[in-house]
Design an enzyme around this catalytic site. Structure first.
Site, PDB file in Angstrom:
ATOM      1  CG  ASN A 188      26.802  39.162  33.035  1.00 35.66           C
ATOM      2  OD1 ASN A 188      25.793  38.486  32.916  1.00 35.66           O
ATOM      3  ND2 ASN A 188      27.438  39.681  31.999  1.00 35.66           N
ATOM      4  CB  CYS A 195      22.370  45.655  31.013  1.00 36.34           C
ATOM      5  SG  CYS A 195      23.786  45.549  29.916  1.00 36.34           S
ATOM      6  CG  HIS A 255      41.890  42.191  28.154  1.00 32.00           C
ATOM      7  ND1 HIS A 255      43.243  42.447  28.218  1.00 32.00           N
ATOM      8  CD2 HIS A 255      41.365  42.734  29.270  1.00 32.00           C
ATOM      9  CE1 HIS A 255      43.510  43.123  29.328  1.00 32.00           C
ATOM     10  NE2 HIS A 255      42.392  43.293  29.973  1.00 32.00           N
TER      11      HIS A 255
END
Length: 750
Positions: free
Chosen positions: A629, A677, A364
């Site tokens: 990623n 992205c 987070h």
């Protein structure tokens, strides 16, 4: 324990306190202390070993060993009995030292005539500072009371070392919080920053480790423990508003707060002469030492609970709570063990950088840091122990390195790097409104990633053409309950308003793995990254997905709407999600609400399996966004949370580029719009190679748009493509060296 021992212990501590109050240099104080301890313990030898560096102990003072050995005798952690005490953070007590496991003979000290050996760690809150040793000629083991008494003395020495009482000639005598320190961690968010430390949880400083009146100190302790129990009970009284995991933590707090053994041990420490605060820290240090050796994850968490509870108790005793009266510096670098997204958002963009002891690249905190474009270093072990509010600090989020209290030469070099980057950003601003068009006439569309309203001003300033990824999970992560549909619709509408008509691709809720909602039951999965996450959660929790899709449709209010579904692994997952969106469009139309002028429905390609989906998938989807990623970690089977393997595989590896080319070709065959992205899209060399193999849209953090555009505008993709092909034919592992050689031949900065 007999009164005589208690009295002797308090008498020893009082003598130490008086000695420390006397004027003198650090070495003189250490020499006096070893004499006092040896005299009080009735031993021929007392020696103090302090850490010279992270792995080396140095004999800094002694009573009884040869004086010439001071500052000459050194040993590695784990070497000899002293090194074993430092390594294990546990006492060693033997009546026959030469026969003990690990004994190392050091002739320069003259210790061969001493049989008995007792060594205890000098440590504070798990931070190893040194080893305190007593020895005698008589072959005997020291009693439990004597071991306990020496541990209490070591505790006081640790506090005094931290407070700088032994500043002197040797490097080992400088206090921990005045030393230069470097920490290596993981990259959570790229970028560099210089500033001053701001501790999320201010460190409690114990200035009175020794107390004269044990009765009053025990009364203070009991009053503080009572207050602690009340606060924990108050938190549990609102248990209906928190999830089960948080409630379990509070129950553990209550168990420890009511532990008679915990309170009894602290009262015994006070009886020996410690203050209430020092007694709490002594038990806390013991828990920290155990944390390092306990393999069981559940027990480690319980010891963490005890550690946190001790911090609460210390703040009650000292009054050093969250509001310490300290002012946040104008250039704050936040230091914390870990931090929740809501707490981090409360700091906002005032932070120059963030350093965490824990965390992960997908946590987070990392998500929020990326959204706020704040440099973040994770897994910087022990930094909360060593840093103090106001310390100078340098954060290199590109290398995962932190310099605490840096030397002038390091600070100067680092500031030069920051200045060069600022100068480069000025240069990039001159091309902000120009297209990313290469010398060969190819136009590349550059978009930015976002997740907060605070990101949207960067859309204009960065020169990005739109938002290629808007992360919608942040609004779910920072709340203690599911946000209402009306709240989400209002937020999404403001995002579209702020975009000024530019395209915004909303990614639906991407949770699971390491992104767990505060109000969602954590699933105990052996490998969460490959588990119940993203679209899998959405298709199982249809109510939440439908609510979010309704909010997006209402936010559009007649304007174009772009929606993409994350972590799609197979065709039927996309069709199922797409069908939900189409049904919500029909439902909104029947309710008489305005529909979006145009709807684009896409998928994030983050698993290799989707690259081989049937042709119908590529024909049905309006666009595909490669989630670099995740795709890279699954392609190379290298967990991006694992620092040992995640850097082993290069994005410009020939195999990975060949795989990406296949995706480019499949999208080209069906006319499907394709974008890349992720972090790699924002690295200029990688972006150039992606463009060279046929990608025409890249999405990145706002600060990367300028550097990427700058390189693309002076490049010829045909030349770059030829270099990639030559490297492939040559059998190169990666095209990076060849591309960088080409750039050098052009006199471009690499």
């Amino acid at each position: 324990m007999p009164d005589r021992t208690e009295s002797e212990s308090r008498k020893l501590l009082r003598r130490l306190r008086d000695t420390l109050a006397e004027p003198g240099k650090g070495q003189e104080r250490l020499d006096r202390i070893t004499h006092i301890i040896a005299d009080s313990m009735r031993t021929e030898v007392c020696s103090i070993y302090l850490f010279r560096d992270a792995e080396t102990l140095e004999l800094c003072a002694t009573e009884g060993l040869k004086a010439a050995a001071v500052h000459k005798t050194r040993m590695r952690v784990g070497e000899g009995l002293v090194g074993r005490v430092a390594q294990s953070a546990q006492p060693i007590n033997t009546g026959n030292a030469p026969a003990a496991k690990g004994f190392r003979y050091m002739p320069e000290t003259g210790e061969e005539v001493y049989s008995s050996f007792l060594g205890v760690p000098i440590q504070r809150l798990g931070e190893r500072l040194g080893v305190l040793v007593v020895q005698s000629k008589e072959a005997r083991e020291f009693s439990g009371d004597e071991v306990y008494a020496l541990e209490v003395v070591a505790m006081v020495l640790a506090e005094m070392t931290e407070l700088g009482a032994f500043i002197g000639e040797g490097a080992a005598l400088s206090p921990l919080h005045q030393r230069t320190a470097m920490f290596r961690g993981g990259v959570g968010q790229e970028g560099v920053a210089a500033g001053h430390v701001w501790l999320h949880e201010p460190r409690v400083v114990v200035t009175n480790p020794i107390a004269d009146d044990p009765v009053s100190e025990q009364a203070r302790l009991r009053a503080a423990v009572d207050a602690l129990r009340v606060s924990v009970n108050d938190m549990l009284s609102s248990a209906d508003t928190i999830d089960g995991e948080q409630k379990d933590v509070l129950e553990a707090y209550r168990m420890f707060a009511n532990s008679r053994g915990w309170l009894r041990r602290m009262e015994e420490d006070i009886a020996r002469g410690l203050s209430a605060e020092a007694a709490v820290e002594k038990e806390q240090s013991t828990a920290r030492a155990r944390l390092q050796t306990v393999p069981d994850a559940y027990l480690r968490e319980r010891l963490h609970d005890l550690d946190d509870l001790s911090n609460r108790l210390l703040r009650i005793l000292t009054g050093q709570g969250q509001d310490t009266g300290a002012e946040m510096p104008p250039d704050p670098i936040l230091i914390a063990r870990n931090i929740g997204p809501g707490e981090l958002l409360a700091y906002g963009r005032s932070l120059k950088g963030i350093v965490l002891e824990e965390g992960s690249v997908g946590s987070h905190a990392a998500i929020v840091a990326r959204a706020l474009a704040i440099p973040l270093v994770i897994n910087a072990e022990r930094i909360t122990t060593e840093a103090l509010n106001g310390d100078a600090i340098l954060v290199d989020g590109e290398q995962g390195v932190v310099h605490l209290r840096p030397e002038d030469t390091v600070a100067a070099a680092f500031n030069d790097k920051i200045a060069m980057q600022a100068k480069a950003q000025e240069r990039y601003s001159s091309i902000r409104d120009k297209p990313a068009e290469t010398r060969c006439g190819t136009r590349i569309s550059l978009h930015m990633n976002a997740g907060l309203m605070a990101d949207l001003p960067s859309l204009e300033g960065s020169g990005a053409e739109g938002v290629g990824l808007f992360r919608t999970e942040l609004q779910f992560l920072v709340r203690n309950k599911v946000p209402r549909r009306a709240e989400l619709a209002a937020l999404y509408a403001r995002v579209l308003d702020a975009s000024g008509g530019r395209r915004v691709a909303f990614r639906t809720l991407d949770i699971g793995s390491d992104k767990v909602l505060p109000y969602m039951k954590r699933e105990d999965e052996p490998n969460p990254a490959l588990g119940w996450r993203a679209i899998r959660v959405g298709l199982d929790k249809v109510g939440v997905m439908r609510m979010q899709l309704q909010a997006l449709i209402r936010a559009a209010n007649g304007r174009p709407l772009t929606v993409m579904f994350p972590f799609v692994a197979q065709f039927e997952e996309f069709t199922a999600a797409r069908d939900h969106l189409m049904r919500e469009l029909d439902r909104e139309e029947k309710l008489g609400r305005p529909l979006p002028e145009k709807v684009e429905i896409g998928a994030m390609l983050e698993t290799p399996s989707l690259a081989y989906a049937p042709r119908q998938f590529f024909e049905l989807t309006d666009f595909i966004s490669i989630g670099g990623n995740d795709l890279k970690q699954f392609f190379f089977a290298a967990d991006r949370e694992n620092e040992r393997v995640r850097r082993r595989y290069d994005t410009l590896n020939v195999s990975f580029l060949t795989f990406l080319e296949q995706i480019v070709k499949r999208c080209g065959d069906t006319g499907t719009h394709l974008s890349f992205c992720g972090e790699d899209a924002g690295r200029p060399i990688e972006a150039l190679c992606f463009a060279a193999i046929g990608m025409r849209t890249l999405s990145m953090r706002p600060a990367s748009v300028g550097p990427v555009k700058h390189l693309l505008r002076k490049s010829d993709l045909r030349e770059a493509r030829a270099i990639i092909e030559t490297a492939r034919e040559r059998g190169d592992q990666s095209v990076r060296p060849a591309i960088m050689d080409w750039m050098r031949s052009q006199n471009w900065a690499v």
